[in-house]
Design a protein around this motif. Sequence first.
Motif, PDB file in Angstrom:
ATOM      1  N   LEU A 136      31.451  16.601  35.801  1.00  0.00           N
ATOM      2  CA  LEU A 136      31.196  17.217  37.096  1.00  0.00           C
ATOM      3  C   LEU A 136      29.880  16.758  37.691  1.00  0.00           C
ATOM      4  O   LEU A 136      29.768  16.587  38.917  1.00  0.00           O
ATOM      5  N   ALA A 137      28.895  16.530  36.842  1.00  0.00           N
ATOM      6  CA  ALA A 137      27.599  16.049  37.335  1.00  0.00           C
ATOM      7  C   ALA A 137      27.735  14.666  37.957  1.00  0.00           C
ATOM      8  O   ALA A 137      27.154  14.379  39.011  1.00  0.00           O
ATOM      9  N   VAL A 138      28.527  13.793  37.323  1.00  0.00           N
ATOM     10  CA  VAL A 138      28.737  12.456  37.877  1.00  0.00           C
ATOM     11  C   VAL A 138      29.532  12.548  39.182  1.00  0.00           C
ATOM     12  O   VAL A 138      29.188  11.920  40.187  1.00  0.00           O
ATOM     13  N   ALA A 139      30.586  13.349  39.192  1.00  0.00           N
ATOM     14  CA  ALA A 139      31.390  13.502  40.408  1.00  0.00           C
ATOM     15  C   ALA A 139      30.568  14.094  41.541  1.00  0.00           C
ATOM     16  O   ALA A 139      30.759  13.746  42.720  1.00  0.00           O
ATOM     17  N   GLY A 140      29.640  14.963  41.225  1.00  0.00           N
ATOM     18  CA  GLY A 140      28.813  15.596  42.245  1.00  0.00           C
ATOM     19  C   GLY A 140      27.943  14.635  43.011  1.00  0.00           C
ATOM     20  O   GLY A 140      27.540  14.918  44.152  1.00  0.00           O
ATOM     21  N   THR A 141      27.659  13.472  42.426  1.00  0.00           N
ATOM     22  CA  THR A 141      26.846  12.476  43.135  1.00  0.00           C
ATOM     23  C   THR A 141      27.575  11.904  44.342  1.00  0.00           C
ATOM     24  O   THR A 141      26.959  11.270  45.205  1.00  0.00           O
ATOM     25  N   LEU A 142      28.894  12.130  44.418  1.00  0.00           N
ATOM     26  CA  LEU A 142      29.688  11.592  45.527  1.00  0.00           C
ATOM     27  C   LEU A 142      29.774  12.547  46.715  1.00  0.00           C
ATOM     28  O   LEU A 142      30.354  12.202  47.744  1.00  0.00           O
TER      29      LEU A 142
ATOM     30  N   SER B 190      36.311   7.647  38.836  1.00  0.00           N
ATOM     31  CA  SER B 190      37.050   7.391  37.602  1.00  0.00           C
ATOM     32  C   SER B 190      36.125   7.461  36.382  1.00  0.00           C
ATOM     33  O   SER B 190      36.521   7.953  35.319  1.00  0.00           O
ATOM     34  N   ARG B 191      34.903   6.981  36.553  1.00  0.00           N
ATOM     35  CA  ARG B 191      33.929   7.058  35.457  1.00  0.00           C
ATOM     36  C   ARG B 191      33.607   8.515  35.139  1.00  0.00           C
ATOM     37  O   ARG B 191      33.386   8.875  33.976  1.00  0.00           O
ATOM     38  N   ALA B 192      33.605   9.382  36.170  1.00  0.00           N
ATOM     39  CA  ALA B 192      33.340  10.801  35.940  1.00  0.00           C
ATOM     40  C   ALA B 192      34.388  11.403  35.007  1.00  0.00           C
ATOM     41  O   ALA B 192      34.066  12.221  34.132  1.00  0.00           O
ATOM     42  N   VAL B 193      35.646  11.008  35.190  1.00  0.00           N
ATOM     43  CA  VAL B 193      36.712  11.503  34.322  1.00  0.00           C
ATOM     44  C   VAL B 193      36.485  11.025  32.895  1.00  0.00           C
ATOM     45  O   VAL B 193      36.611  11.794  31.927  1.00  0.00           O
ATOM     46  N   ALA B 194      36.127   9.733  32.736  1.00  0.00           N
ATOM     47  CA  ALA B 194      35.878   9.193  31.404  1.00  0.00           C
ATOM     48  C   ALA B 194      34.678   9.878  30.746  1.00  0.00           C
ATOM     49  O   ALA B 194      34.703  10.181  29.546  1.00  0.00           O
TER      50      ALA B 194
ATOM     51  N   GLN C  17      35.973   3.727  24.556  1.00  0.00           N
ATOM     52  CA  GLN C  17      36.162   2.353  25.018  1.00  0.00           C
ATOM     53  C   GLN C  17      36.390   2.313  26.524  1.00  0.00           C
ATOM     54  O   GLN C  17      35.860   1.444  27.225  1.00  0.00           O
ATOM     55  N   ILE C  18      37.177   3.272  27.029  1.00  0.00           N
ATOM     56  CA  ILE C  18      37.409   3.328  28.473  1.00  0.00           C
ATOM     57  C   ILE C  18      36.107   3.576  29.218  1.00  0.00           C
ATOM     58  O   ILE C  18      35.837   2.942  30.250  1.00  0.00           O
ATOM     59  N   LEU C  19      35.286   4.486  28.717  1.00  0.00           N
ATOM     60  CA  LEU C  19      34.007   4.763  29.356  1.00  0.00           C
ATOM     61  C   LEU C  19      33.123   3.516  29.356  1.00  0.00           C
ATOM     62  O   LEU C  19      32.474   3.208  30.370  1.00  0.00           O
ATOM     63  N   ALA C  20      33.102   2.803  28.240  1.00  0.00           N
ATOM     64  CA  ALA C  20      32.294   1.577  28.170  1.00  0.00           C
ATOM     65  C   ALA C  20      32.769   0.555  29.203  1.00  0.00           C
ATOM     66  O   ALA C  20      31.949  -0.115  29.855  1.00  0.00           O
ATOM     67  N   LEU C  21      34.072   0.438  29.386  1.00  0.00           N
ATOM     68  CA  LEU C  21      34.616  -0.484  30.383  1.00  0.00           C
ATOM     69  C   LEU C  21      34.253  -0.045  31.799  1.00  0.00           C
ATOM     70  O   LEU C  21      33.930  -0.875  32.655  1.00  0.00           O
ATOM     71  N   TYR C  22      34.297   1.263  32.053  1.00  0.00           N
ATOM     72  CA  TYR C  22      33.903   1.754  33.376  1.00  0.00           C
ATOM     73  C   TYR C  22      32.423   1.525  33.646  1.00  0.00           C
ATOM     74  O   TYR C  22      32.020   1.284  34.794  1.00  0.00           O
ATOM     75  N   GLU C  23      31.604   1.599  32.622  1.00  0.00           N
ATOM     76  CA  GLU C  23      30.174   1.322  32.805  1.00  0.00           C
ATOM     77  C   GLU C  23      29.976  -0.133  33.243  1.00  0.00           C
ATOM     78  O   GLU C  23      29.158  -0.423  34.132  1.00  0.00           O
TER      79      GLU C  23
ATOM     80  N   VAL D 212      34.603  12.149  27.165  1.00  0.00           N
ATOM     81  CA  VAL D 212      33.741  11.785  26.040  1.00  0.00           C
ATOM     82  C   VAL D 212      32.637  12.824  25.820  1.00  0.00           C
ATOM     83  O   VAL D 212      32.365  13.229  24.688  1.00  0.00           O
ATOM     84  N   HIS D 213      32.017  13.285  26.905  1.00  0.00           N
ATOM     85  CA  HIS D 213      30.844  14.151  26.793  1.00  0.00           C
ATOM     86  C   HIS D 213      31.069  15.570  27.296  1.00  0.00           C
ATOM     87  O   HIS D 213      30.142  16.390  27.261  1.00  0.00           O
ATOM     88  N   GLY D 214      32.262  15.877  27.781  1.00  0.00           N
ATOM     89  CA  GLY D 214      32.561  17.230  28.235  1.00  0.00           C
ATOM     90  C   GLY D 214      32.645  17.335  29.742  1.00  0.00           C
ATOM     91  O   GLY D 214      32.078  16.525  30.477  1.00  0.00           O
TER      92      GLY D 214
END
Length: 401
Positions: free
Chosen positions: A334-340, A319-323, A299-305, A327-329
Motif C-alpha cells: 500500500l505504501a508503494v501504491a500510495g506514491t501514485l 505491479s511492483r506494489a503487488v509484488a 523472483q517476480i519482485l526482483a524482476l519488477y525492480e 513478499v513484505h506484506g
Amino acid sequence: MTGPAAFEDLLRDLAPRVLGALARRYGQFDACEDAVQEALLAAARRWPVEGVPERPRAWLSTVATRALVDHWRADSARRQREVAVALDPAEHRPDDPDDTLVLLFLCCHPAISPPSQLALTLRAVGGLTTAETAAAFLVPEGTMAKRITRAKRQIREAGARFTLPPAPERGARLGVVLHVLYLIFNEGYTARRADLTAEAIRLARLLRRLLPGEGEVAGLLALMLLTDARRAARTDAEGALVPLDEQDRSRWDAAAIREGVGLLTATLGTGPVGPYQLQAAIAAVHDEAPTAERTDWPQILALYEVLAEVAPGPLVTLSRAVAVAMVHGPRAGLAVAGTLDVDERMAHTHRLEAVRGHLLERAGEPAAARAAYLKAARMTANEPEQRYLARRAARLHSTVE
C-alpha cells in the motif's frame, strides 16, 4: 460462416492485407485506405445477404480498386495511365504476398508523431474502428478521426514509399512498432477479443521472422504467448472474470507456455535486456508455478525492480506494489501504491483503486477495501471488470456491517 460477428472477424482479418496490397501496387496510402473502407462497407452490406464470395480477399481488392479508380477519375484526367493499370485483370493476382508487415512500418513513419503512429496502425493494421482507437487513447472519437486523417496526409506529403525501410531507419521505428503490437494485444485481451490478440501474435511472429536477432521482438512475442495462454481460465462459465490466483491452471495452454518460455530462454543473455523480455520473464514465473501458493514472488519482485529501472512508469510501479505486498506484506504494498496518488496519469484508469482495494482487503480493512472496489468499478467502462469489482465489494458488505 454466419452471424454479424463472423463477418466482422473475417473483414478485420482481410482489411490490412487488402490495404497492404493496394498500397504496394498503387502508392497513395491515404487514397487506398479510403478505398478499402468503402469496400468494407460494401461487404458489410452485401455479404450477409448474398453470402461470402469464394475468394473474399480478391472481392474486397476488386471493389477497393474500383473505388480508387473512381477517385482518380474524379480527381484528374491525368490519372489515365494509372487507371489503365488498375483495370488490368493481370494486376489482381490471387497469390499477392501478405504486405501487412510493410504496412505496419509505413504507419510508423517518422514524419508523423508517435501518438498518430499508434492511432494509424491500430486503425489500418489492427483493424480497430475509429471509435475503438479513440477509446484506447481516452480521447473523443472526433479527435481521433482528425488525428488519423492528419497522419495519412503527412505520410503522403513525406513521399513515403510502400517498402520496408532500410536497416538503420527500421531500427529507429522498431520501438513504435513493438508498442503498437503491445497495444493491439492488450486491447484484445482486456476486451476478450480473440481476433485482436490473434492478430497481434500473428504480426509479432512476422516481425520475429523479419528480425530474428532482435531480443525485444522475441520478448514481446513470448509475453503475448505466455499471457494469452491463460485466456481460457480468465472467465468462469457465466463469463465472470477469475483472478490469476484463483484460475484453474489445468486450462492454461501448455503448448503456448512452452513456446513462450523457449523463446525467452533462447533470447535472454544474448544482448541487452529490454522491458518486453522482463515482462515476459515475469509472466513465465507465473505460468510455470504449479499453484498460486508456489509462485516465486521474490523472483517476480526482483524482476519488477529491474523493470522499474529499465522502463519506469506508473503501471510498473503499481505491479511492483503487488509484488512488494506478496513478499513484505500488504502494508508495504500500500505504501508503494500510495506514491501514485499524485500521478495524473492514473486519473484515467481504475487500476490503482482496484489494487488498493485488494491490498486493503488483505490488510484486514474491509470498509476501506469495499470503498476502493466500488470507486474502481465506477471508473472502468469494461463490463466484466465492473461486475468483478462489484462482486468483490459485495462480498465485503456483510463484514463491514
